[in-house]
Design a protein around this motif. Structure first.
Motif, short mmCIF file in Angstrom:
data_model
loop_
_atom_site.label_atom_id
_atom_site.label_comp_id
_atom_site.label_asym_id
_atom_site.label_seq_id
_atom_site.Cartn_x
_atom_site.Cartn_y
_atom_site.Cartn_z
N ILE A 8 78.77 27.31 61.55
CA ILE A 8 78.80 26.50 60.34
C ILE A 8 79.57 27.29 59.29
N SER A 9 80.51 26.63 58.63
CA SER A 9 81.23 27.24 57.51
C SER A 9 80.86 26.49 56.24
N VAL A 10 80.51 27.25 55.22
CA VAL A 10 80.12 26.67 53.93
C VAL A 10 81.09 27.17 52.87
N PHE A 11 81.71 26.25 52.19
CA PHE A 11 82.64 26.57 51.11
C PHE A 11 81.80 26.81 49.85
N LEU A 12 81.99 27.97 49.24
CA LEU A 12 81.18 28.32 48.07
C LEU A 12 82.08 28.67 46.89
N GLU A 13 81.77 28.07 45.75
CA GLU A 13 82.43 28.51 44.52
C GLU A 13 81.95 29.93 44.26
N ASN A 14 82.82 30.76 43.73
CA ASN A 14 82.46 32.15 43.47
C ASN A 14 81.66 32.24 42.18
N LYS A 15 80.42 31.72 42.26
CA LYS A 15 79.52 31.71 41.11
C LYS A 15 78.21 32.37 41.51
N SER A 16 77.59 33.01 40.55
CA SER A 16 76.32 33.68 40.78
C SER A 16 75.29 32.70 41.36
N GLY A 17 74.62 33.12 42.42
CA GLY A 17 73.53 32.33 42.98
C GLY A 17 73.90 31.36 44.07
N ARG A 18 75.19 31.14 44.34
CA ARG A 18 75.57 30.15 45.36
C ARG A 18 75.14 30.60 46.76
N LEU A 19 75.35 31.87 47.08
CA LEU A 19 74.96 32.39 48.39
C LEU A 19 73.43 32.36 48.54
N ALA A 20 72.76 32.76 47.49
CA ALA A 20 71.29 32.72 47.50
C ALA A 20 70.81 31.28 47.71
N THR A 23 71.01 30.32 51.45
CA THR A 23 69.97 30.97 52.26
C THR A 23 68.58 30.41 51.92
N ARG A 24 68.36 30.07 50.67
CA ARG A 24 67.07 29.49 50.25
C ARG A 24 66.86 28.12 50.89
N VAL A 25 67.90 27.28 50.84
CA VAL A 25 67.81 25.94 51.43
C VAL A 25 67.51 26.03 52.93
N GLY A 27 66.18 28.61 54.57
CA GLY A 27 64.85 29.18 54.75
C GLY A 27 63.74 28.18 54.51
N ASP A 28 63.90 27.36 53.47
CA ASP A 28 62.90 26.33 53.17
C ASP A 28 62.73 25.35 54.32
N LYS A 29 63.81 25.11 55.07
CA LYS A 29 63.76 24.17 56.19
C LYS A 29 63.53 24.88 57.53
N LYS A 30 63.13 26.15 57.46
CA LYS A 30 62.80 26.95 58.66
C LYS A 30 63.99 27.13 59.61
N ILE A 31 65.19 27.21 59.04
CA ILE A 31 66.39 27.46 59.84
C ILE A 31 66.70 28.94 59.75
N ASN A 32 66.80 29.58 60.90
CA ASN A 32 66.97 31.03 60.98
C ASN A 32 68.44 31.41 61.14
N ILE A 33 68.92 32.28 60.28
CA ILE A 33 70.30 32.77 60.37
C ILE A 33 70.36 33.88 61.42
N ARG A 34 71.24 33.70 62.41
CA ARG A 34 71.38 34.68 63.49
C ARG A 34 72.54 35.65 63.21
N ALA A 35 73.60 35.16 62.57
CA ALA A 35 74.74 36.00 62.23
C ALA A 35 75.43 35.37 61.04
N LEU A 36 76.13 36.19 60.26
CA LEU A 36 76.88 35.63 59.14
C LEU A 36 78.05 36.53 58.77
N SER A 37 79.00 35.90 58.10
CA SER A 37 80.18 36.59 57.61
C SER A 37 80.60 35.89 56.32
#
Length: 145
Positions: A8-20, A23-25, A27-37
């Protein structure tokens, strides 16, 4: 066996809190991240993820108004020793298979490391690596790792 792994690729504006937020969304839905870049520029970033439930992750992120796309990648076991990765990269180079990007996986299998590759000719890469005795992990192995 399904040797292509959904990334999955997610386009993120370079703004504080976007990456968090991503990961919060998840985590809330019990989806586990196995790898990231993360690849970024001054204005935006692209977060690439391997998760345990890619279909659900895409749906959840789209519902939260993130720009999401799916890509197929391969997950390759490489010996966890000096030169292990070089062997795989040399095989791709010999067959003129272009490597677009790669990143390491969170865990390892037995005594081997796992590396995620995005290549231009994925089917040819799978066939060649299998023929060379390189083990590729299936999507279901990676998602439940």
């Amino acid at each position: 066996k399904r040797l292509k792994v959904k990334q999955i690729s997610v386009f993120l504006e370079n703004k504080s809190g976007r990456l968090a937020g991503v990961t919060r969304v998840l985590g809330d839905k019990k989806i586990n991240i196995r790898a990231l870049s993360v690849a970024d520029t001054t204005d935006f970033g692209i977060l690439r993820l391997i998760v345990n439930d890619p279909l659900k992750a895409v749906e959840v992120l789209k519902n939260e108004h993130f720009t999401v796309s799916e890509t197929e990648v391969i997950a390759v076991e490489t010996p966890d020793q000096p030169g292990g990765l070089a062997r795989v990269l040399n095989l791709l180079e010999e067959k003129e298979i272009n490597l677009e990007y790669m990143y390491a996986f969170v865990g390892k299998t037995r005594e081997n490391a796992v590396v995620v590759f995005r290549v231009e000719e994925i089917d040819r890469a799978i066939q060649m690596l299998n023929a060379s005795g390189i083990r590729l992990l299936t999507g279901s192995e990676i998602y439940r790792f």
